[in-house]
Design a protein around this motif. Sequence first.
Motif, PDB file in Angstrom:
ATOM      1  N   TYR A   1      -1.940  31.950   1.761  1.00 58.93           N
ATOM      2  CA  TYR A   1      -2.613  32.043   0.461  1.00 58.93           C
ATOM      3  C   TYR A   1      -2.382  33.486   0.276  1.00 58.93           C
ATOM      4  O   TYR A   1      -2.559  34.497   1.046  1.00 58.93           O
ATOM      5  CB  TYR A   1      -4.017  32.119   0.460  1.00 58.93           C
ATOM      6  CG  TYR A   1      -4.446  30.521   0.624  1.00 58.93           C
ATOM      7  CD1 TYR A   1      -5.068  30.000  -0.447  1.00 58.93           C
ATOM      8  CD2 TYR A   1      -4.255  29.697   1.577  1.00 58.93           C
ATOM      9  CE1 TYR A   1      -5.460  28.522  -0.305  1.00 58.93           C
ATOM     10  CE2 TYR A   1      -4.693  28.495   1.753  1.00 58.93           C
ATOM     11  CZ  TYR A   1      -5.205  28.004   0.652  1.00 58.93           C
ATOM     12  OH  TYR A   1      -5.507  26.478   0.550  1.00 58.93           O
ATOM     13  N   ALA A   2      -2.235  33.987  -0.976  1.00 57.13           N
ATOM     14  CA  ALA A   2      -2.024  35.403  -1.524  1.00 57.13           C
ATOM     15  C   ALA A   2      -3.473  35.982  -2.128  1.00 57.13           C
ATOM     16  O   ALA A   2      -4.087  35.231  -3.212  1.00 57.13           O
ATOM     17  CB  ALA A   2      -0.884  35.654  -2.437  1.00 57.13           C
ATOM     18  N   VAL A   3      -3.971  36.861  -1.613  1.00 59.14           N
ATOM     19  CA  VAL A   3      -5.423  37.480  -1.965  1.00 59.14           C
ATOM     20  C   VAL A   3      -5.180  38.642  -2.745  1.00 59.14           C
ATOM     21  O   VAL A   3      -4.771  39.539  -2.283  1.00 59.14           O
ATOM     22  CB  VAL A   3      -6.371  37.556  -0.674  1.00 59.14           C
ATOM     23  CG1 VAL A   3      -7.578  38.074  -1.398  1.00 59.14           C
ATOM     24  CG2 VAL A   3      -6.459  36.306   0.091  1.00 59.14           C
ATOM     25  N   HIS A   4      -5.346  38.422  -4.038  1.00 58.40           N
ATOM     26  CA  HIS A   4      -5.083  39.826  -4.800  1.00 58.40           C
ATOM     27  C   HIS A   4      -6.477  40.392  -5.305  1.00 58.40           C
ATOM     28  O   HIS A   4      -7.473  39.959  -5.435  1.00 58.40           O
ATOM     29  CB  HIS A   4      -4.547  39.359  -6.285  1.00 58.40           C
ATOM     30  CG  HIS A   4      -3.145  38.859  -6.231  1.00 58.40           C
ATOM     31  ND1 HIS A   4      -1.997  39.613  -6.584  1.00 58.40           N
ATOM     32  CD2 HIS A   4      -2.488  37.612  -6.191  1.00 58.40           C
ATOM     33  CE1 HIS A   4      -0.898  39.012  -6.284  1.00 58.40           C
ATOM     34  NE2 HIS A   4      -1.369  37.849  -6.157  1.00 58.40           N
ATOM     35  N   VAL A   5      -6.482  41.721  -5.023  1.00 59.29           N
ATOM     36  CA  VAL A   5      -7.524  42.639  -5.145  1.00 59.29           C
ATOM     37  C   VAL A   5      -6.888  43.628  -6.137  1.00 59.29           C
ATOM     38  O   VAL A   5      -6.064  44.323  -6.181  1.00 59.29           O
ATOM     39  CB  VAL A   5      -8.028  43.439  -4.234  1.00 59.29           C
ATOM     40  CG1 VAL A   5      -9.300  44.182  -4.661  1.00 59.29           C
ATOM     41  CG2 VAL A   5      -8.597  42.366  -3.116  1.00 59.29           C
TER      42      VAL A   5
ATOM     43  N   PRO B   1      -0.706  41.984  -2.895  1.00 65.06           N
ATOM     44  CA  PRO B   1      -1.599  40.966  -2.357  1.00 65.06           C
ATOM     45  C   PRO B   1      -1.594  40.955  -0.877  1.00 65.06           C
ATOM     46  O   PRO B   1      -0.371  41.107  -0.148  1.00 65.06           O
ATOM     47  CB  PRO B   1      -0.940  39.631  -2.900  1.00 65.06           C
ATOM     48  CG  PRO B   1       0.504  39.899  -3.047  1.00 65.06           C
ATOM     49  CD  PRO B   1       0.433  41.627  -3.602  1.00 65.06           C
ATOM     50  N   PHE B   2      -2.524  40.309  -0.303  1.00 69.64           N
ATOM     51  CA  PHE B   2      -2.941  40.224   1.101  1.00 69.64           C
ATOM     52  C   PHE B   2      -2.603  38.863   1.515  1.00 69.64           C
ATOM     53  O   PHE B   2      -2.981  37.897   0.816  1.00 69.64           O
ATOM     54  CB  PHE B   2      -4.406  40.714   1.478  1.00 69.64           C
ATOM     55  CG  PHE B   2      -4.862  42.031   1.086  1.00 69.64           C
ATOM     56  CD1 PHE B   2      -4.599  42.927   2.084  1.00 69.64           C
ATOM     57  CD2 PHE B   2      -5.285  42.322  -0.045  1.00 69.64           C
ATOM     58  CE1 PHE B   2      -5.002  44.359   1.752  1.00 69.64           C
ATOM     59  CE2 PHE B   2      -5.721  43.547  -0.337  1.00 69.64           C
ATOM     60  CZ  PHE B   2      -5.450  44.604   0.577  1.00 69.64           C
ATOM     61  N   MET B   3      -1.726  38.584   2.429  1.00 69.31           N
ATOM     62  CA  MET B   3      -1.383  37.366   2.772  1.00 69.31           C
ATOM     63  C   MET B   3      -2.012  36.810   3.871  1.00 69.31           C
ATOM     64  O   MET B   3      -2.135  37.365   5.102  1.00 69.31           O
ATOM     65  CB  MET B   3       0.136  37.381   3.268  1.00 69.31           C
ATOM     66  CG  MET B   3       1.043  37.985   1.871  1.00 69.31           C
ATOM     67  SD  MET B   3       0.773  37.243   0.440  1.00 69.31           S
ATOM     68  CE  MET B   3       1.382  35.372   0.775  1.00 69.31           C
TER      69      MET B   3
ATOM     70  N   GLU C   1      -6.523  38.321   6.262  1.00 70.58           N
ATOM     71  CA  GLU C   1      -5.357  37.891   7.021  1.00 70.58           C
ATOM     72  C   GLU C   1      -5.510  36.357   7.548  1.00 70.58           C
ATOM     73  O   GLU C   1      -4.253  35.819   7.733  1.00 70.58           O
ATOM     74  CB  GLU C   1      -5.656  38.707   8.527  1.00 70.58           C
ATOM     75  CG  GLU C   1      -5.594  40.437   8.013  1.00 70.58           C
ATOM     76  CD  GLU C   1      -5.725  41.158   9.290  1.00 70.58           C
ATOM     77  OE1 GLU C   1      -5.358  40.534  10.589  1.00 70.58           O
ATOM     78  OE2 GLU C   1      -6.263  42.370   9.368  1.00 70.58           O
ATOM     79  N   TYR C   2      -6.535  35.939   7.676  1.00 72.87           N
ATOM     80  CA  TYR C   2      -6.571  34.315   8.204  1.00 72.87           C
ATOM     81  C   TYR C   2      -7.976  33.747   7.794  1.00 72.87           C
ATOM     82  O   TYR C   2      -8.839  34.408   7.302  1.00 72.87           O
ATOM     83  CB  TYR C   2      -6.309  34.554   9.675  1.00 72.87           C
ATOM     84  CG  TYR C   2      -7.392  35.469  10.495  1.00 72.87           C
ATOM     85  CD1 TYR C   2      -8.633  35.286  10.573  1.00 72.87           C
ATOM     86  CD2 TYR C   2      -6.598  36.543  10.994  1.00 72.87           C
ATOM     87  CE1 TYR C   2      -9.491  36.132  11.408  1.00 72.87           C
ATOM     88  CE2 TYR C   2      -7.301  37.694  11.598  1.00 72.87           C
ATOM     89  CZ  TYR C   2      -9.065  37.477  11.724  1.00 72.87           C
ATOM     90  OH  TYR C   2      -9.835  38.346  12.445  1.00 72.87           O
ATOM     91  N   GLY C   3      -8.005  32.466   8.026  1.00 74.89           N
ATOM     92  CA  GLY C   3      -9.097  31.662   7.872  1.00 74.89           C
ATOM     93  C   GLY C   3      -8.940  30.282   8.171  1.00 74.89           C
ATOM     94  O   GLY C   3      -7.790  30.107   8.681  1.00 74.89           O
TER      95      GLY C   3
END
Length: 398
Positions: A102-106, A117-119, A46-48
């Motif tokens: 950022y798009a986090v793909h799992v 993807p998680f945004m 979600e964030y960073g």
Amino acid sequence: LENSEYYDGNIESKLFKGNKKDQRVVTFNVARKSAHRVIAYGPGLEYGTVSQSADFTVETRGETGGALGFSIEGPSEAKIDAFDNKDGSCSVKYWPTAVGEYAVHVTCDEQDIKGSPFMAQITPAVPFRADKVTAFGPGIQPSGVLPNQNTEFTVDARHILAQCNGRIPPIGCTITDKEGSTLTPTITDKRDGTYMVTYRAVQETKYTAYVTCGGLTIRDAPFVVNVATTPDLTGVAVKNLKPVIKTNVEEDFDITMDGVLPSPKVWVRTPHNETIPGELEQVSDGYIAYYTVEEEGRHLVYVAVEGRPVAGCPYPVEAVVGAEPGRCKAYGDGLTVGVVGEPACFNVDTKSSGTGGLGLTIEGPCEAHIECQDNGDGSCFVSYLPSIGRVLHQCSVR
């Protein structure tokens, strides 16, 4: 997932560069099963912030596709590290170097899992390091947490007070089980730079606790907690237990405990099948156990936690009649100084020295009258009357 039933290959890392975005893929080759059960959770989805790790966890829940993969698409290249937890899950960290989305793909078998993807929104760098914040306490130990009972742990953020000008960013905690259900802990600000986190696990399963400061994962998080009614005793060991002991002599041995568990119980079974309870003293790595037997013969020493005997229990010990003179203690002013014509007094403690006769002598320029009063508890009170001064008297206790 190496050394687990899901793993069947090597970790592979590839970096793909595009015109606008960089993409890094880390792949775990896994046994080919259904992909729909795989879930992901954690703050890094979600964030960073720039230059600090964004973290999340992937649970296979017993089933995976042909390949479990991770990739990051965003304004900059993001290094990815994945760690096998040896329990059908893995912890993932990535390090964004630029602000933006950022798009986090799992993926499983090259297909996005549910929610992917998680945004994740990446914000500018902050003036503190989240890895300077620590946590400790029974609530984040790998074992020892029981279902339907409150447990707690402490978060210590005092090391970043100066970096934050005395204002600590919000402390957060999310506790998730392997099926994706979450618990809501209570966080209490202790007003001294520390926080108390309290929660109650509702079932026997594995929980993963993400503890954050300002949205960033603190040192050593996430914490994996295995909740079980039956405690895991693999980290409990009995050490320094003598195989041969003396009757009426207090004996001791060590109980070391890896992880937080309920206090053990110690007792001794005599040759006539009677029970002698032991006593415990808590120390940094476990407990010291004390016990005393009165009769000769083979005794059995038991150590149990929550009613479960530890490995190797019961432990046989052979008791023999005898004394341990080195454990006899004498103390008091009469052993170092005296006044002519006045009683010089001291005490003798034989409670830990076993069975035997007690001898007392006073050697000096003349005879000194000795009186010995038995206190009835393994000790005695001794007095003698010196009649000549300015000379040494030698007191012997045997």
